[in-house]
Design an enzyme around this catalytic site. Structure first.
Site, PDB file in Angstrom:
ATOM      1  N   GLU A  11       8.797 -13.084  32.645  1.00 15.33           N
ATOM      2  CA  GLU A  11       8.221 -12.894  31.426  1.00 15.33           C
ATOM      3  C   GLU A  11       6.931 -13.935  31.366  1.00 15.33           C
ATOM      4  O   GLU A  11       6.095 -13.926  30.352  1.00 15.33           O
ATOM      5  CB  GLU A  11       8.986 -13.144  30.492  1.00 15.33           C
ATOM      6  CG  GLU A  11      10.338 -12.294  30.509  1.00 15.33           C
ATOM      7  CD  GLU A  11      10.013 -10.676  30.441  1.00 15.33           C
ATOM      8  OE1 GLU A  11       8.986 -10.404  29.844  1.00 15.33           O
ATOM      9  OE2 GLU A  11      10.792  -9.939  30.873  1.00 15.33           O
ATOM     10  N   HIS A  51       3.912 -12.594  32.488  1.00 19.48           N
ATOM     11  CA  HIS A  51       3.316 -11.469  31.503  1.00 19.48           C
ATOM     12  C   HIS A  51       2.385 -12.387  30.557  1.00 19.48           C
ATOM     13  O   HIS A  51       1.312 -12.059  29.881  1.00 19.48           O
ATOM     14  CB  HIS A  51       4.256 -10.475  30.900  1.00 19.48           C
ATOM     15  CG  HIS A  51       4.805  -9.484  31.597  1.00 19.48           C
ATOM     16  ND1 HIS A  51       4.151  -8.958  32.366  1.00 19.48           N
ATOM     17  CD2 HIS A  51       6.314  -8.994  31.683  1.00 19.48           C
ATOM     18  CE1 HIS A  51       4.981  -8.109  33.013  1.00 19.48           C
ATOM     19  NE2 HIS A  51       6.021  -8.153  32.686  1.00 19.48           N
TER      20      HIS A  51
END
Ligand SMILES: [Zn+2]
Ligand SMILES: [Zn+2]
Length: 340
Positions: free
Chosen positions: A169, A172
């Site tokens: 994450e 991202h």
């Protein structure tokens, strides 16, 4: 410090005309004055917070994983009750809607965090999927990770799972997309079995990207730029303008960041603001070729009396600086033909 000379008067929203830079095919090359300063900037700050019943040890583990692999600063901040995500709770599914959750967390995020990672013990989902382990916004640089499906009596297995999700994450939030590569933490892992098979680190290609992005994200003004973009998307140009003004007044920006502010205002339909910012940019940095092109594009889009002639002048100036820029030359020739 000179005072900012552009006016930031309010304008009505308009739909972004897709003629902006993508229409001109602006090459992804940096002007000399776009480069990151050689002085070593402070690494970008990642804030990790918990929502609801998640142990602080998990937040600390997340920070350790990030510090071990990325050029960031990381701080664990005070946790918050699950109420923060209450309106994202789907009673029928007994899960948190991760997209709605991200929106709530955007509004509630740590003011100084360039990147925020929120850990929750609640199960989360995305439309069309039974559950997700986590979800991140590439533009807002915020991620939510659920520990609900990671539990194991084997503590090291649990830590491995959480590390993989945090790295994924965080990737991202650095702007990386999925990477279908077995040896990369940016691969998709839709099940615990798959997650257990995943690596804890990015592949070489993604690691290089992450290092490069970390330097970009450390630019002065990046935090204000990211927030302004988020506010513009959410139709709050007034607060975005305040952020921009504060950044300019403080002198905490690079020409590259100022250029991106101009593009962000243009994309959100705030053409007068975009033109004011880009004019300020090319006055401060007369050799900023991309600034001249972006200003030309914005003037052409506005199309007030005299704007087209000014646009032509800025395209010409960009070509003087970068004669090889054929997409701009083609665009300029077409504009001059239409102008007669
Ligand atoms: Zn992902
Ligand atoms: Zn990769």
């Amino acid at each position: 410090m000179s005072r900012p000379r552009f006016s930031l008067g309010g304008l009505l929203w308009a739909t972004f005309a897709a003629i902006a830079l993508c229409g001109l095919g602006v090459p992804a090359v940096a002007d000399a004055d776009d480069s990151v300063s050689s002085a070593e900037p402070r690494p970008p700050l990642v804030v990790v917070r918990t929502v609801g019943a998640v142990s602080d040890a998990d937040a600390r583990l997340a920070c350790r994983a990030l510090l071990a692999q990325l050029q960031v600063r990381c701080e664990v901040r005070a946790g918050r009750p699950t109420d923060v995500l209450a309106s994202a709770f789907d009673a029928r599914r007994a899960q948190i809607d991760a997209r709605k959750g991200l929106e709530l967390l955007f509004r509630d995020r740590a003011a100084d965090a360039l990147i925020e990672i929120d850990l929750t013990g609640a199960d989360i989902f995305e439309d069309g999927k039974p559950f997700v382990f986590g979800l991140a916004s590439l533009s807002d640089r915020i991620a939510i990770i659920s520990t609900a499906r990671l539990q194991s009596s084997d503590e090291s297995l649990y830590a491995d799972r959480l590390t993989k999700l945090v790295m994924h994450e965080a990737g991202h939030t650095f702007g990386l997309h999925h990477h279908a590569q077995d040896d990369c933490v940016m691969r998709r892992d839709p099940s615990v079995v798959s997650l257990d098979d995943a690596p804890t680190t990015p592949c070489r290609r993604c690691r290089t990207k992450l290092h490069r992005r970390a330097r970009t994200l450390a630019r002065p003004g990046q935090l204000a730029l990211d927030r302004a973009r988020g506010l513009l998307v959410r139709r709050d140009p007034d607060t975005a303008r305040q952020l921009l003004l504060g950044t300019v007044w403080a002198g905490e920006y690079s020409s590259a960041v100022l250029h991106e502010f101009g593009i962000a205002f243009h994309k959100s339909g705030q053409l007068d603001d975009a033109i004011g910012i880009l004019q300020f940019l090319v006055e401060e940095s007369p050799n900023h070729a991309r600034g001249h092109v972006s200003l030309g594009v914005a003037l052409q889009a506005r199309g007030d009396s005299g704007d087209r002639a000014k646009a032509i002048a800025h395209f010409k100036r960009a070509l003087e600086l970068r004669p090889e820029w054929t997409t701009v030359a083609t665009h300029l020739a077409a504009l001059e033909r239409r102008t007669g």
